[in-house]
Design an enzyme around this catalytic site. Sequence first.
Site, PDB file in Angstrom:
ATOM      1  N   CYS A 275       0.799  -1.235   0.000  1.00 19.04           N
ATOM      2  CA  CYS A 275       0.000   0.000   0.000  1.00 19.04           C
ATOM      3  C   CYS A 275       0.829   1.281   0.000  1.00 19.04           C
ATOM      4  CB  CYS A 275      -0.949   0.006   1.186  1.00 19.04           C
ATOM      5  SG  CYS A 275      -2.216  -1.261   1.041  1.00 19.04           S
TER       6      CYS A 275
HETATM    7  N1  LIG Z   1      -3.229  -5.331   1.500  1.00 25.21           N
HETATM    8  C1  LIG Z   1      -3.586  -4.335   2.305  1.00 25.21           C
HETATM    9  O1  LIG Z   1      -3.140  -4.248   3.445  1.00 25.21           O
HETATM   10  C2  LIG Z   1      -4.576  -3.300   1.822  1.00 25.21           C
HETATM   11  C3  LIG Z   1      -5.173  -2.437   2.766  1.00 25.21           C
HETATM   12  C4  LIG Z   1      -6.099  -1.485   2.312  1.00 25.21           C
HETATM   13  C5  LIG Z   1      -6.388  -1.391   0.946  1.00 25.21           C
HETATM   14  N2  LIG Z   1      -5.766  -2.230   0.064  1.00 25.21           N
HETATM   15  C6  LIG Z   1      -6.139  -2.120  -1.349  1.00 25.21           C
HETATM   16  O2  LIG Z   1      -7.060  -3.178  -1.625  1.00 25.21           O
HETATM   17  C7  LIG Z   1      -6.866  -3.673  -2.958  1.00 25.21           C
HETATM   18  C8  LIG Z   1      -6.568  -5.152  -2.918  1.00 25.21           C
HETATM   19  O3  LIG Z   1      -5.344  -5.343  -2.246  1.00 25.21           O
HETATM   20  P1  LIG Z   1      -4.858  -6.806  -1.808  1.00 25.21           P
HETATM   21  O4  LIG Z   1      -3.621  -6.605  -1.013  1.00 25.21           O
HETATM   22  O5  LIG Z   1      -5.992  -7.546  -1.204  1.00 25.21           O
HETATM   23  O6  LIG Z   1      -4.513  -7.433  -3.242  1.00 25.21           O
HETATM   24  P2  LIG Z   1      -4.175  -8.936  -3.602  1.00 25.21           P
HETATM   25  O7  LIG Z   1      -3.254  -8.883  -4.756  1.00 25.21           O
HETATM   26  O8  LIG Z   1      -3.770  -9.678  -2.362  1.00 25.21           O
HETATM   27  O9  LIG Z   1      -5.579  -9.548  -4.054  1.00 25.21           O
HETATM   28  C9  LIG Z   1      -6.226  -9.229  -5.238  1.00 25.21           C
HETATM   29  C10 LIG Z   1      -7.002 -10.440  -5.712  1.00 25.21           C
HETATM   30  O10 LIG Z   1      -7.836 -10.066  -6.801  1.00 25.21           O
HETATM   31  C11 LIG Z   1      -7.894 -11.144  -7.708  1.00 25.21           C
HETATM   32  N3  LIG Z   1      -8.419 -10.666  -8.986  1.00 25.21           N
HETATM   33  C12 LIG Z   1      -7.787  -9.987  -9.961  1.00 25.21           C
HETATM   34  N4  LIG Z   1      -8.628  -9.715 -10.973  1.00 25.21           N
HETATM   35  C13 LIG Z   1      -9.832 -10.215 -10.634  1.00 25.21           C
HETATM   36  C14 LIG Z   1     -11.104 -10.235 -11.255  1.00 25.21           C
HETATM   37  N5  LIG Z   1     -11.314  -9.677 -12.436  1.00 25.21           N
HETATM   38  N6  LIG Z   1     -12.111 -10.859 -10.622  1.00 25.21           N
HETATM   39  C15 LIG Z   1     -11.931 -11.441  -9.422  1.00 25.21           C
HETATM   40  N7  LIG Z   1     -10.734 -11.445  -8.782  1.00 25.21           N
HETATM   41  C16 LIG Z   1      -9.711 -10.842  -9.374  1.00 25.21           C
HETATM   42  C17 LIG Z   1      -6.474 -11.679  -7.711  1.00 25.21           C
HETATM   43  O11 LIG Z   1      -6.394 -12.991  -8.230  1.00 25.21           O
HETATM   44  C18 LIG Z   1      -6.126 -11.589  -6.221  1.00 25.21           C
HETATM   45  O12 LIG Z   1      -6.471 -12.777  -5.543  1.00 25.21           O
HETATM   46  C19 LIG Z   1      -5.744  -2.814  -3.547  1.00 25.21           C
HETATM   47  O13 LIG Z   1      -6.292  -1.747  -4.235  1.00 25.21           O
HETATM   48  C20 LIG Z   1      -4.993  -2.327  -2.316  1.00 25.21           C
HETATM   49  O14 LIG Z   1      -4.322  -1.117  -2.555  1.00 25.21           O
HETATM   50  C21 LIG Z   1      -4.886  -3.192   0.476  1.00 25.21           C
END
Ligand SMILES: NC(=O)c1ccc[n+]([C@@H]2O[C@H](COP(=O)([O-])OP(=O)(O)OC[C@H]3O[C@@H](n4cnc5c(N)ncnc54)[C@H](O)[C@@H]3O)[C@@H](O)[C@H]2O)c1
Length: 421
Positions: free
Chosen positions: A264
């Site tokens: 992030c």
């Molecule tokens: N990780 C954190 O601590 C955190 C905290 C707050 C916000 N965020 C935000 O949340 C969002 C997700 O982050 P994350 O860390 O969970 O990402 P991640 O990469 O762990 O997970 C994303 C998931 O989405 C899936 N995906 C991709 N395209 C898809 C589709 N078309 N349909 C269904 N699934 C699909 C991927 O296979 C993956 O499993 C980002 O924008 C991030 O900036 C993350």
Amino acid sequence: MRISVLGCGYVGAVTGVCFAELGHEVFFVDVDPAKVEAINSAISPIFEPGLDKLLAKNNAVISATTDIHQAIQETEITFVCVGTPSNSNGSIDLTYVQSACQNIGQVLKQKDEMHIVVVKSTVLPGTTEGMVRQSLEEASGKVAHVDFGLASNPEFLREGSALADFISPDRIIIGTADDYAHQTLGELYSSFDCPKLCTTIPVAEMIKYVSNAFLATKISFANEIGNICKKMGIDTAEVFTGVGMDHRINPAFFQSGIGFGGSCFPKDVRALIAKAEELDVDARILKDVSRVNEDQPLKMLDLLERHVPDLENKKIGLLGLAFKPNTDDVRDSRATPLVKELLRKGATVLAYDPMAMGNFKRLYPQIEYAPSADSVLEADAILIATEWEDFENLNYQNKIVIDGRRIKKAREGSTYEGVCW
Ligand SMILES: NC(=O)c1ccc[n+]([C@@H]2O[C@H](COP(=O)([O-])OP(=O)(O)OC[C@H]3O[C@@H](n4cnc5c(N)ncnc54)[C@H](O)[C@@H]3O)[C@@H](O)[C@H]2O)c1
């Protein structure tokens, strides 16, 4: 309520499982069949303390699929939780969000009942009312805020304490432009005992970026002060304990060390800088926040070379690969620049992490991975890059230790250097 969650990563998995715990029925969708299979076998697709247990407990109301059609048809609200990584120029890559929204729109075209799409992924202001709305409207032939609800609900959870952060957040931010989404999300979050801010979609989107940018700024500021303190022989931690006692200054995120990593802060700061550039604004503070953060881990190598001047063919132990403790996430981990630079200088690296070795091995198969934290201590010198609790239980006697994370035990009987203390 019946909720679908697109994306079963760190945010999606926690969001869905916590909503299930709160009594909702949850349909997970992911393009990765391995994650879908894991959830259906009641195994968490990512490492997050307590998630496996909560998933198993709520198994009866949770299902996962790669078939978005069924998930949208059978639910009232969809949370978009797919990744928003950085492009090579630092701008935000919206490929996954766009593809997810096109898929949702195609199902909405065939759905008679009202539906709400909520963007939880971190996206820049203008994205939800711009690209997201356009993708949904084009694919569905329907109009946002009239034929379906649309909202932004940014997520503030921290990996490692994500369940508690989700269930007891500091605040809930809801950005909407239609009464239906406003009312339904209000009901969904009615049991949460925290301040709630209902605002416009762009304000909600911006709150997320400003929160992360501010916390990143605090960390880089603490590191800059830490670098000054190191040269003056002053204990930076004690300085920030005193500074944090001022009620106008919250003491959190004031630990000097080797900087912030993870999925992030680095990418969100980069995205905001890129957006500012696009708008012809010179984001000088944010650029320096990033610069300080990039330089900070390399300070450990300067200190290491004071004790081991020639790193060629030396074995350097690396304790910690995850970007922080209690996660297996290695995205933008501070261990990465350390490994890169050590290899460039001809050293061999012997690394250990309690949870993140599998993920790191995919990036760096060429380094050695130790079977235990203890065995890393055989190296010529040791770098500590993540503050895992286990590292407080090692015997560092007679070792050269360069500590990026203030592990107390590492000072006992060792040749010790703290990065900022
Ligand atoms: N990780 C954190 O601590 C955190 C905290 C707050 C916000 N965020 C935000 O949340 C969002 C997700 O982050 P994350 O860390 O969970 O990402 P991640 O990469 O762990 O997970 C994303 C998931 O989405 C899936 N995906 C991709 N395209 C898809 C589709 N078309 N349909 C269904 N699934 C699909 C991927 O296979 C993956 O499993 C980002 O924008 C991030 O900036 C993350």
